[in-house]
Write an enzyme that holds these catalytic residues in place. Structure first.
Site, PDB file in Angstrom:
ATOM      1  N   LYS A 133      -0.025  -4.425  -3.375  1.00  0.00           N
ATOM      2  CA  LYS A 133      -1.399  -4.680  -2.927  1.00  0.00           C
ATOM      3  C   LYS A 133      -1.746  -3.943  -1.630  1.00  0.00           C
ATOM      4  O   LYS A 133      -2.874  -3.512  -1.450  1.00  0.00           O
ATOM      5  CB  LYS A 133      -1.696  -6.176  -2.806  1.00  0.00           C
ATOM      6  CG  LYS A 133      -0.804  -6.985  -1.903  1.00  0.00           C
ATOM      7  CD  LYS A 133      -1.171  -8.460  -1.986  1.00  0.00           C
ATOM      8  CE  LYS A 133      -0.238  -9.318  -1.135  1.00  0.00           C
ATOM      9  NZ  LYS A 133       1.139  -9.365  -1.690  1.00  0.00           N
ATOM     10  N   ASN A 156      -5.030  -8.989   4.589  1.00  0.00           N
ATOM     11  CA  ASN A 156      -3.621  -8.996   4.956  1.00  0.00           C
ATOM     12  C   ASN A 156      -3.218  -7.690   5.637  1.00  0.00           C
ATOM     13  O   ASN A 156      -2.044  -7.412   5.796  1.00  0.00           O
ATOM     14  CB  ASN A 156      -2.779  -9.182   3.683  1.00  0.00           C
ATOM     15  CG  ASN A 156      -1.574 -10.049   3.914  1.00  0.00           C
ATOM     16  OD1 ASN A 156      -1.557 -10.907   4.776  1.00  0.00           O
ATOM     17  ND2 ASN A 156      -0.533  -9.814   3.132  1.00  0.00           N
ATOM     18  N   HIS A 202       7.421 -16.284  -3.062  1.00  0.00           N
ATOM     19  CA  HIS A 202       6.932 -17.426  -2.245  1.00  0.00           C
ATOM     20  C   HIS A 202       6.961 -18.747  -3.020  1.00  0.00           C
ATOM     21  O   HIS A 202       6.122 -19.620  -2.776  1.00  0.00           O
ATOM     22  CB  HIS A 202       5.488 -17.172  -1.768  1.00  0.00           C
ATOM     23  CG  HIS A 202       5.314 -15.888  -1.025  1.00  0.00           C
ATOM     24  ND1 HIS A 202       5.943 -15.613   0.159  1.00  0.00           N
ATOM     25  CD2 HIS A 202       4.574 -14.791  -1.316  1.00  0.00           C
ATOM     26  CE1 HIS A 202       5.597 -14.402   0.585  1.00  0.00           C
ATOM     27  NE2 HIS A 202       4.777 -13.877  -0.294  1.00  0.00           N
TER      28      HIS A 202
END
Length: 464
Positions: A133, A156, A202
């Site tokens: 990403k 981010n 995660h």
């Protein structure tokens, strides 16, 4: 265009009847938190910033210069629980005690993206995925900026989205969105949403349930309408499964290197073919600045965005050919005694390391390790068998790496600093080999973050 982005009366910073300014609390005083605090203050809120850790001098000085109240190394509940709304750092888990108390008090908890999105009418290009990403967001931004669009890069990556909304007048934003950010977004809408892939990552934040993490990634499609676009990888099994389970209102534009798709993007005779609105775009993969199979996917996704926005073909080709990848992502560091050193410190999960190994064309000394987030190393085994001659562990606890690869690699060595890892790897490598730092783990056991890990590795290599 987003309907929720104009400032609405329900976001006004005064409480009805008493004229007092509405209390707004920001948890976490990093790039995101400081920018959010500035935008909130600009919009007339009574802002308070709270960080359970020590606030970096850079952000402390900014908050002081803006006359924004803050605290560090604690969360004062009497201040925080007066809030009408709370923006939390993506790094703070929803199970944190202070978050539970805020929610129990009925106070909404949202993300920086959700909050800042209210105060801009810019078109939103939002990109997520377990891997790629950052590269795809950077490439998309490069394409739009070089085509002359008035575009910002945030999420981010880069500077705070909220701070840019407060200080700039961008007409487009490319936003890199993590699952943590998406979890705290509700009314926000992507005009163009991109979902690259979904692989386990995660899982400690998602009750170790892959389906919970996948659902978080699909939140990127929420609130989209038939006027919007959803660009996704049709070769990803989890995305395909997710598409079957949910209705997506947006126009869908899939991409694949395995099958021909119209509209969308596909690979034909080593050419990327993109078809949107019956318009064909073709470019040889040999002309792409980003090489490797995973980067064909990233280039397809960015290329579709460019075609949706009707950028000129010549501009797209030029930008795809001259793009320079981001720091800490398969970054060439040096060639010493015929050995290439590559910094892929941003590879904080197994899938990222798989992509890095897949793109290697020489024998590899692989530097692995750090904070293991419940990693399944099995997907690396075939690549490790065929490409890796030695593994250098860089972390406090390396037992799971030893257990995973002791039958596949003859040499596995433990190290506890970037300098030691670089030195050991250099001695294990031969002329023509590649030393690859691609840890598959978070960095917080020995380093501040993945950037610190990558920078220490680069410094160590330069001292060899």
């Amino acid at each position: 265009m987003n309907t929720n982005k104009n400032i609405q009366t329900d976001h006004a910073p005064t409480l009805p009847g008493n004229g007092r300014r509405m209390r707004f609390v920001v948890l976490g005083a990093g790039e995101s938190g400081a920018g959010t605090a500035y935008l909130a203050q600009q919009q007339g809120y009574d802002v308070f910033v709270s960080d359970s850790g020590e606030i970096a001098d850079k952000y402390k000085q900014l908050l002081q210069s803006w006359n924004i109240r803050y605290e560090e190394k604690q969360h004062s509940e009497d201040e925080i629980l007066k809030a009408a709304e709370v923006v939390k750092s993506p790094g703070i888990p929803g199970k944190a005690p202070i978050i539970r108390k805020i929610k129990d008090a009925g106070i909404p908890v949202i993300s920086e993206i959700e909050f800042a999105g209210r105060y801009t009418t810019a078109k939103m290009i939002c990109i997520t995925g377990s891997n790629g990403k950052t590269t795809t967001s950077s490439l998309t931004y490069h394409l739009l900026k070089n085509a002359g669009l008035n575009v910002g890069l945030a999420g981010n990556i880069g500077n705070s989205f909220a701070y840019q909304v407060a200080t700039q007048q961008f007409e487009y934003y490319v936003l890199e969105l993590s699952s943590y950010m998406l979890d705290d977004m509700y009314a926000f809408k992507a005009d163009i949403a991109v979902l690259l892939n979904i692989t386990p990552d995660h899982l400690d934040r998602y009750e170790y349930k892959f389906e919970n993490y996948a659902a978080s990634k699909f939140r990127i499609t929420q609130n989209q309408t038939a006027a919007d676009y959803f660009i996704y990888c049709a070769d990803d099994e989890e995305i395909t499964k997710g598409m079957q389970e949910r209705a997506v209102a947006a126009q869908t534009l899939p991409f694949s290197i395995k099958k021909k798709l119209q509209p969308g993007a596909y690979l034909e005779n080593d050419n990327i073919v993109i078809i949107t609105n019956q318009v064909h775009f073709t470019m040889s993969i040999t002309e792409l600045a980003l090489q490797g199979k995973h980067n064909i996917y990233n280039s397809m996704a960015s290329g579709i965005v460019a075609r949706v926005l009707e950028l000129r073909e010549g501009s797209i080709k030029e930008s795809m050919g001259n793009f320079k990848n981001i720091e800490h992502r398969l970054e060439f560091v040096a060639r010493i005694s015929g050995i290439n050193f590559i910094n892929d410190s941003k590879a904080t999960n197994v899938n990222s390391t798989w992509y890095a190994l897949e793109s290697m064309t020489s024998d590899v000394v692989l530097i692995l390790g750090g904070v293991d987030k419940g990693n399944d190393y099995s997907m690396l085994k075939e690549l490790v068998k065929h490409k890796v001659k030695a593994i250098v562990c860089l972390g406090r606890d390396n037992k799971r790496i030893h257990d995973a690869f002791e039958d596949d690699v003859e040499i596995i060595v433990n190290t506890f600093s970037a300098q030691e890892a670089a030195q050991v790897a250099f001695h294990l490598a031969a002329k023509g080999d590649t030393v690859l730092l691609s840890p598959a783990c978070a960095s917080f056991d020995l380093f501040k973050n993945y950037e610190d890990r990558g920078n220490q590795f680069k410094d160590a290599v330069k001292e060899l």
